[in-house]
Design a protein around this motif. Structure first.
Motif, PDB file in Angstrom:
ATOM      1  N   MET A  38     -33.543  22.619  27.000  1.00  9.46           N
ATOM      2  CA  MET A  38     -34.461  22.566  25.860  1.00  9.46           C
ATOM      3  C   MET A  38     -33.909  21.633  24.771  1.00  9.46           C
ATOM      4  O   MET A  38     -34.640  20.833  24.195  1.00  9.46           O
ATOM      5  N   TYR A  39     -32.584  21.749  24.506  1.00  5.92           N
ATOM      6  CA  TYR A  39     -31.970  20.851  23.516  1.00  5.92           C
ATOM      7  C   TYR A  39     -31.988  19.411  24.030  1.00  5.92           C
ATOM      8  O   TYR A  39     -32.162  18.456  23.272  1.00  5.92           O
ATOM      9  N   ARG A  40     -31.823  19.258  25.343  1.00  9.55           N
ATOM     10  CA  ARG A  40     -31.875  17.920  25.930  1.00  9.55           C
ATOM     11  C   ARG A  40     -33.273  17.320  25.797  1.00  9.55           C
ATOM     12  O   ARG A  40     -33.430  16.118  25.555  1.00  9.55           O
ATOM     13  N   GLN A  97     -26.124  12.125  23.032  1.00 10.72           N
ATOM     14  CA  GLN A  97     -26.782  12.410  21.746  1.00 10.72           C
ATOM     15  C   GLN A  97     -27.104  13.886  21.545  1.00 10.72           C
ATOM     16  O   GLN A  97     -27.469  14.294  20.445  1.00 10.72           O
ATOM     17  N   VAL A  98     -26.998  14.680  22.604  1.00 10.07           N
ATOM     18  CA  VAL A  98     -27.526  16.053  22.514  1.00 10.07           C
ATOM     19  C   VAL A  98     -26.737  16.957  21.554  1.00 10.07           C
ATOM     20  O   VAL A  98     -27.329  17.789  20.852  1.00 10.07           O
ATOM     21  N   SER A  99     -25.423  16.785  21.485  1.00 12.81           N
ATOM     22  CA  SER A  99     -24.660  17.678  20.612  1.00 12.81           C
ATOM     23  C   SER A  99     -24.995  17.473  19.132  1.00 12.81           C
ATOM     24  O   SER A  99     -25.182  18.454  18.401  1.00 12.81           O
ATOM     25  N   PRO A 100     -25.078  16.217  18.656  1.00 14.71           N
ATOM     26  CA  PRO A 100     -25.498  16.027  17.255  1.00 14.71           C
ATOM     27  C   PRO A 100     -26.887  16.607  16.973  1.00 14.71           C
ATOM     28  O   PRO A 100     -27.103  17.220  15.924  1.00 14.71           O
ATOM     29  N   VAL A 101     -27.813  16.460  17.908  1.00 17.68           N
ATOM     30  CA  VAL A 101     -29.165  17.005  17.687  1.00 17.68           C
ATOM     31  C   VAL A 101     -29.121  18.534  17.637  1.00 17.68           C
ATOM     32  O   VAL A 101     -29.756  19.165  16.786  1.00 17.68           O
ATOM     33  N   SER A 102     -28.306  19.122  18.515  1.00 20.64           N
ATOM     34  CA  SER A 102     -28.314  20.597  18.550  1.00 20.64           C
ATOM     35  C   SER A 102     -27.490  21.232  17.428  1.00 20.64           C
ATOM     36  O   SER A 102     -27.411  22.448  17.344  1.00 20.64           O
ATOM     37  N   LYS A 103     -26.915  20.398  16.573  1.00 21.71           N
ATOM     38  CA  LYS A 103     -26.235  20.928  15.377  1.00 21.71           C
ATOM     39  C   LYS A 103     -27.226  21.249  14.259  1.00 21.71           C
ATOM     40  O   LYS A 103     -26.894  21.941  13.306  1.00 21.71           O
ATOM     41  N   VAL A 107     -33.609  23.039  14.091  1.00 25.00           N
ATOM     42  CA  VAL A 107     -33.870  22.832  15.522  1.00 25.00           C
ATOM     43  C   VAL A 107     -33.411  24.088  16.276  1.00 25.00           C
ATOM     44  O   VAL A 107     -34.121  24.615  17.134  1.00 25.00           O
ATOM     45  N   ARG A 108     -32.239  24.594  15.912  1.00 22.08           N
ATOM     46  CA  ARG A 108     -31.722  25.790  16.578  1.00 22.08           C
ATOM     47  C   ARG A 108     -32.654  26.991  16.349  1.00 22.08           C
ATOM     48  O   ARG A 108     -32.912  27.764  17.256  1.00 22.08           O
ATOM     49  N   LYS A 109     -33.129  27.140  15.120  1.00 26.27           N
ATOM     50  CA  LYS A 109     -34.016  28.276  14.832  1.00 26.27           C
ATOM     51  C   LYS A 109     -35.242  28.251  15.739  1.00 26.27           C
ATOM     52  O   LYS A 109     -35.656  29.282  16.273  1.00 26.27           O
ATOM     53  N   MET A 126     -30.047  33.900  31.354  1.00 33.67           N
ATOM     54  CA  MET A 126     -30.167  32.800  30.397  1.00 33.67           C
ATOM     55  C   MET A 126     -28.790  32.232  30.115  1.00 33.67           C
ATOM     56  O   MET A 126     -27.858  32.968  29.867  1.00 33.67           O
ATOM     57  N   GLU A 127     -28.686  30.892  30.194  1.00 35.49           N
ATOM     58  CA  GLU A 127     -27.365  30.298  29.948  1.00 35.49           C
ATOM     59  C   GLU A 127     -27.401  29.225  28.879  1.00 35.49           C
ATOM     60  O   GLU A 127     -28.429  28.578  28.693  1.00 35.49           O
ATOM     61  N   GLY A 128     -26.269  29.079  28.159  1.00 33.15           N
ATOM     62  CA  GLY A 128     -26.186  28.077  27.098  1.00 33.15           C
ATOM     63  C   GLY A 128     -24.858  28.129  26.377  1.00 33.15           C
ATOM     64  O   GLY A 128     -23.800  28.230  27.002  1.00 33.15           O
ATOM     65  N   ARG A 129     -24.934  28.044  25.043  1.00 32.13           N
ATOM     66  CA  ARG A 129     -23.700  28.064  24.239  1.00 32.13           C
ATOM     67  C   ARG A 129     -23.663  29.255  23.280  1.00 32.13           C
ATOM     68  O   ARG A 129     -22.610  29.673  22.841  1.00 32.13           O
ATOM     69  N   ASP A 130     -24.855  29.785  22.941  1.00 29.11           N
ATOM     70  CA  ASP A 130     -24.921  30.845  21.922  1.00 29.11           C
ATOM     71  C   ASP A 130     -25.773  32.019  22.389  1.00 29.11           C
ATOM     72  O   ASP A 130     -26.334  32.746  21.598  1.00 29.11           O
ATOM     73  N   ILE A 131     -25.881  32.176  23.700  1.00 31.82           N
ATOM     74  CA  ILE A 131     -26.760  33.233  24.222  1.00 31.82           C
ATOM     75  C   ILE A 131     -26.113  34.608  24.011  1.00 31.82           C
ATOM     76  O   ILE A 131     -26.769  35.551  23.576  1.00 31.82           O
ATOM     77  N   GLU A 178     -15.948  15.363  23.941  1.00 31.24           N
ATOM     78  CA  GLU A 178     -16.632  15.166  22.665  1.00 31.24           C
ATOM     79  C   GLU A 178     -17.706  16.242  22.462  1.00 31.24           C
ATOM     80  O   GLU A 178     -17.858  16.801  21.382  1.00 31.24           O
ATOM     81  N   ARG A 179     -18.439  16.563  23.526  1.00 33.53           N
ATOM     82  CA  ARG A 179     -19.471  17.607  23.400  1.00 33.53           C
ATOM     83  C   ARG A 179     -18.833  18.956  23.091  1.00 33.53           C
ATOM     84  O   ARG A 179     -19.296  19.682  22.214  1.00 33.53           O
ATOM     85  N   ASP A 180     -17.754  19.279  23.803  1.00 34.84           N
ATOM     86  CA  ASP A 180     -17.070  20.554  23.540  1.00 34.84           C
ATOM     87  C   ASP A 180     -16.606  20.615  22.091  1.00 34.84           C
ATOM     88  O   ASP A 180     -16.702  21.651  21.438  1.00 34.84           O
ATOM     89  N   ILE A 182     -17.809  19.049  19.397  1.00 33.55           N
ATOM     90  CA  ILE A 182     -18.926  19.251  18.455  1.00 33.55           C
ATOM     91  C   ILE A 182     -19.526  20.646  18.642  1.00 33.55           C
ATOM     92  O   ILE A 182     -19.765  21.368  17.669  1.00 33.55           O
ATOM     93  N   ASP A 183     -19.745  21.048  19.887  1.00 34.49           N
ATOM     94  CA  ASP A 183     -20.402  22.339  20.147  1.00 34.49           C
ATOM     95  C   ASP A 183     -19.556  23.521  19.635  1.00 34.49           C
ATOM     96  O   ASP A 183     -20.103  24.535  19.193  1.00 34.49           O
ATOM     97  N   SER A 184     -18.222  23.375  19.701  1.00 35.92           N
ATOM     98  CA  SER A 184     -17.361  24.497  19.295  1.00 35.92           C
ATOM     99  C   SER A 184     -17.058  24.498  17.805  1.00 35.92           C
ATOM    100  O   SER A 184     -16.664  25.524  17.267  1.00 35.92           O
TER     101      SER A 184
HETATM  102  O1   DC Z   1     -25.817  23.125  29.085  1.00 30.39           O
HETATM  103  P1   DC Z   1     -25.954  21.620  28.788  1.00 30.39           P
HETATM  104  O2   DC Z   1     -24.655  20.888  28.978  1.00 30.39           O
HETATM  105  O3   DC Z   1     -27.078  20.976  29.505  1.00 30.39           O
HETATM  106  O4   DC Z   1     -26.310  21.563  27.212  1.00 30.39           O
HETATM  107  C1   DC Z   1     -26.500  20.357  26.539  1.00 30.39           C
HETATM  108  C2   DC Z   1     -26.147  20.485  25.075  1.00 30.39           C
HETATM  109  O5   DC Z   1     -27.083  21.319  24.397  1.00 30.39           O
HETATM  110  C3   DC Z   1     -24.780  21.085  24.760  1.00 30.39           C
HETATM  111  O6   DC Z   1     -23.754  20.093  24.752  1.00 30.39           O
HETATM  112  C4   DC Z   1     -24.983  21.708  23.401  1.00 30.39           C
HETATM  113  C5   DC Z   1     -26.450  22.062  23.376  1.00 30.39           C
HETATM  114  N1   DC Z   1     -26.724  23.498  23.592  1.00 30.39           N
HETATM  115  C6   DC Z   1     -26.645  24.329  22.510  1.00 30.39           C
HETATM  116  O7   DC Z   1     -26.281  23.878  21.418  1.00 30.39           O
HETATM  117  N2   DC Z   1     -26.966  25.636  22.630  1.00 30.39           N
HETATM  118  C7   DC Z   1     -27.354  26.146  23.805  1.00 30.39           C
HETATM  119  N3   DC Z   1     -27.681  27.445  23.889  1.00 30.39           N
HETATM  120  C8   DC Z   1     -27.411  25.319  24.948  1.00 30.39           C
HETATM  121  C9   DC Z   1     -27.062  23.984  24.825  1.00 30.39           C
END
Ligand code: DC
Length: 226
Positions: A38-40, A97-103, A107-109, A126-131, A178-180, A182-184
């Motif tokens: 979805m973020y992608r 570009q996805v990590s900057p957008v998902s910050k 968008v997250r809301k 359901m899988e992701g980063r903040d599930i 780089e994604r890790d 920003i995401d963390s």
């Molecule tokens: O799971 P993925 O690598 O396809 O996710 C792409 C990016 O989307 C990831 O680098 C950060 C963002 N993301 C997020 O912020 N929150 C989620 N629940 C899932 C993904």
């Protein structure tokens, strides 16, 4: 009677979340929801509209676009306003570009609200980063998948090569790192292991082994309830 649980899986990039979640969902007859897709999808739209540097415009796009995940025959397809973008969202350009957008908080809301609607009735993986931390902190099963960066990058390179995309291990390691980062480190819903999540290191596990570990957990919970 089969309970319809919520299984929440988080972990860093390429830690095996989607492969594991997909197989687990198939075995349980549950819906598989790939929130990264979805973020992608929003990121792809932002690239196409050339508005990556305009947060307001990205938020507007996120609000106005109809993002649909369809899970059929073991495949997830992602549709934006009715158009299949499943291939395009996996490109290196989107990955960059996805990590900057998902910050972006708004968008997250919007995404979290959609994800809660998709999962609230249960019967989902359901899988992701903040599930496990934000979307469903009270999920029935909470898993944190991890693996070494070398193993994760190797898996990603294999995936690209199997699609005929030529990419070096170094490029992939750099993108994952780089994604890790920003995401963390982001302020809103950073990737972190929730205290009560079960951590599984998949570096030396086969896919079947990691799926079975979680499957056991799910079965345990279901049998305890009945
Ligand atoms: O799971 P993925 O690598 O396809 O996710 C792409 C990016 O989307 C990831 O680098 C950060 C963002 N993301 C997020 O912020 N929150 C989620 N629940 C899932 C993904």
């Amino acid at each position: 009677m089969m309970d319809k649980l919520i299984v929440a899986i988080d972990g860093p990039a390429s830690s095996g979340k989607s492969t594991t979640a997909k197989l687990l969902a198939e075995k349980l007859g549950y819906l598989y929801i790939d929130t990264g897709a979805m973020y992608r999808a929003i990121t792809l739209l932002a690239i196409r509209h050339k508005i990556l540097d305009n947060q307001e415009a990205i938020i507007r796009l996120a609000k106005e676009s109809d993002i649909q995940l369809r899970f059929e025959k073991g495949q997830t397809s992602v549709f934006v306003d009715g158009i299949d973008v499943s291939e395009e969202i996996r490109s290196m350009e989107v990955s960059k570009q996805v990590s900057p957008v998902s910050k972006i908080e708004e968008v997250r809301k919007i995404m979290v609200q959609k994800q809660r609607l998709m999962g609230e009735k249960g019967g989902v993986v359901m899988e992701g980063r903040d599930i496990t931390t934000v979307v469903f902190p009270d999920a029935d099963v909470k898993i944190f998948l991890n693996a070494t960066i070398e193993e994760r990058a190797n898996r990603r390179v294999k995936e690209y090569h199997s699609k005929g995309i030529d990419i070096s291990l170094d490029q992939v390691i750099e993108n994952i790192r780089e994604r890790d980062r920003i995401d963390s480190s982001r302020e809103i819903s950073p990737l972190k292991k929730s205290e009560d999540a079960i951590e599984i290191d998949t570096t030396n596990l086969t896919i079947d082994e990691q799926v079975n570990l979680i499957l056991q957990k799910v079965k345990e919970i279901i049998s305890n309830r009945n």
